[in-house]
Design an enzyme around this catalytic site. Structure first.
Site, PDB file in Angstrom:
ATOM      1  N   ASP A 100       0.812  -1.212   0.000  1.00 33.82           N
ATOM      2  CA  ASP A 100       0.000   0.000   0.000  1.00 33.82           C
ATOM      3  C   ASP A 100       0.851   1.271   0.000  1.00 33.82           C
ATOM      4  OD1 ASP A 100      -1.953   1.886   0.374  1.00 33.82           O
ATOM      5  OD2 ASP A 100      -2.436   1.296   2.418  1.00 33.82           O
ATOM      6  N   ASP A 287      -2.035   5.785  -5.258  1.00 31.54           N
ATOM      7  CA  ASP A 287      -2.369   4.901  -4.147  1.00 31.54           C
ATOM      8  C   ASP A 287      -2.653   3.479  -4.614  1.00 31.54           C
ATOM      9  OD1 ASP A 287      -3.354   3.673  -1.904  1.00 31.54           O
ATOM     10  OD2 ASP A 287      -4.896   5.163  -1.491  1.00 31.54           O
TER      11      ASP A 287
END
Length: 506
Positions: A100, A287
């Protein structure tokens, strides 16, 4: 951003399960994490509905100058993620994690997690079985948009493929309340963001890879394979890039605020026509932990209208347009400053000097991110959106009647409480290209790239890949470019030069 306790309960869909496929070191000094994809079933979407039942449908967040970690609170892991396998301890204990770029901590369930259902359904780290474990004990907690974890820090060796990161600080999660992590296909999260947003200021795994000389170049890159018919889901490359993963040259933009991989973004175009929303500049975050493309409600509503996405009717929005639409139009034609219009007609209590919050609600308590329930806030935000929409149509020389009809239609296209909007699978060929301007270059997304398909055959559904997320100034307006964008464009995270690069994926 990951966007978090400010809860953006988005949650859609088709997702790619990034399981660890293979790690390999090449002669160029790079290490590769092979990614595999699996489709999510409808359970995650149902879980998100349950999780967000008590939440507000549209939100705006005010983040202070020191609110970097606040964006993490908005994150929602129920839509689509990429996963890989790591191990912690000696001998190694294996876990599946989300890689992430929108967060910075590593956490996995702890054997000391006794009362959370999520812990019972996932592997747990057992410190007593590791010869390299070192006690830490510092408390930790992370709040997400649809979930939270709490626990304590420990130190141990972390294995990523053939790389062994020594003395890595990570969180043993002893509490995982809610349903989010119960239905999740992953065990934990490995953050690839900057240390500035790391809870407890723990050094991210990526930092220690560099510090311990495990990686030659301070760069990593993502290639996500969007071809559903191929087994290979993509690849995460540590230490460089694979030239076979992209076409042409990357367009690089500098990181504007360390924490997230945040950069400046220009205007958004729908069918080649500028919207003007980001003419004065917007911020964006690359992201990998978010599947969709999130942006301000104002512009997402315009996009969903253009692609025929069906949301829910906002009566508050329609009421404002019915009662004040003509007044707003007249004031814009008289060249009144747009940011002062809503206060001038009495719908907002400020004159715009704090910046326009393009959402239906605004948060006044930045520390606790509590949502305001006032009707006045909703009317103010609806007015602000109407100003932007009417401005956009005036630039296209539309008639007044057509402009007001268009704005009323946009009210009907406001995203549903889930944040998702359905589209007709049979109408892809009629939908416009949506484009983002980054580093002076226009990056196009075709309908087949921004529409996500859930299910197969007669029960298949098509979902808009655009969801609403409102972040108030000074942090916003903010865009989150998740897998919808990163699937089309190979993404380079250049830590050494503090920049992000995009090129068409091969």
């Amino acid at each position: 951003m990951k966007i978090y306790s400010r809860t953006v309960a988005v949650s859609l869909i088709v997702s790619f399960l990034l399981c660890f496929s293979a790690f390999a070191e090449r002669n160029d000094g790079t290490f590769r994490v092979g990614l595999k994809k699996l489709k999510l079933d409808s359970k995650n979407r149902l879980a998100a509905r349950v999780e967000s039942k008590q939440e507000k449908p549209l939100r705006a967040y005010r983040l202070g100058d020191s609110g970097d970690a606040d964006v993490v609170v908005l994150k929602n892991y129920l839509d689509a993620q990429y996963y890989g396998e790591i191990a912690i301890g000696t001998p190694p204990q294996k876990f599946t994690v989300v890689f992430d770029t929108g967060s910075s901590n590593l956490w996995v369930p702890s054997s000391k997690c006794y009362f959370s259902l999520a812990c019972l359904l996932h592997p747990k780290y057992k410190s007593s079985r590791s010869s390299t474990y070192e006690k830490n004990g510092k408390a930790a907690a992370i709040h997400y948009g649809t979930g939270a974890i709490a626990g304590f820090f420990s130190n141990d060796a972390v294995t990523v493929g053939d790389l062994v990161v020594k003395d890595q600080e990570f969180i043993e999660a002893t509490k995982e309340p809610g349903i989010t992590f119960v239905v999740a296909k992953f065990d934990g999260i490995l953050g690839l963001g900057f240390q500035e947003i790391s809870v407890g200021k723990a050094a991210p795994v990526w930092y220690n890879m560099l510090k311990q000389g495990l990686i030659k170049e301070p760069v990593f890159s993502f290639w996500l394979n969007r071809n559903a018919d191929e087994e290979e889901g993509g690849e995460l490359v540590f230490g460089g890039v694979d030239p076979n993963h992209f076409k042409g040259k990357h367009t690089y933009v500098p990181v504007t605020q360390k924490g997230y991989w945040q950069f400046d973004m220009g205007d958004v175009l729908i069918g080649g026509a500028p919207t003007g929303f980001c003419e004065s500049g917007c911020s964006a975050i690359a992201d990998s932990g978010t599947s969709l493309l999130a942006g301000p409600t104002t512009i997402i509503t315009m996009i969903n209208h253009a692609i025929g996405a069906a949301g829910v009717v906002s009566q508050q929005c329609k009421t404002v347009v019915d009662q004040y639409g003509q007044t707003i139009l007249d004031l814009l034609l008289s060249e009144t400053q747009p940011k002062k219009i809503c206060s001038q007609i009495g719908l907002c209590t400020f004159d715009g000097t704090r910046g326009v919050s393009m959402g239906i609600e605004s948060v006044v308590d930045k520390e606790n991110a509590k949502l305001s329930n006032g009707v006045g806030d909703a009317a103010c935000s609806a007015c602000e959106m109407a100003v932007v929409w009417i401005q956009s149509q005036l630039r296209q020389n539309m008639t007044q009647e057509r402009i007001l009809n268009y704005v009323n239609e946009l009210c009907e296209r406001l995203p549903s409480p889930m944040g998702e909007s359905a589209v007709d699978c049979a109408q892809l060929s009629t939908m416009p290209t949506v484009s983002l301007t980054i580093g002076g270059k226009v990056f196009d997304l075709a309908p087949e790239e921004y529409v996500l398909k859930v299910g197969e055959g007669p029960v298949a559904q098509c979902i808009s890949g655009f969801i609403a997320l409102d972040v108030a100034p000074p942090r916003g307006p903010l865009w989150i470019l998740g897998d919808v964008f990163m699937g089309k464009y190979h993404t380079v995270f250049d830590f050494g030069n503090e920049q992000v690069g995009f090129a068409e994926a091969a």
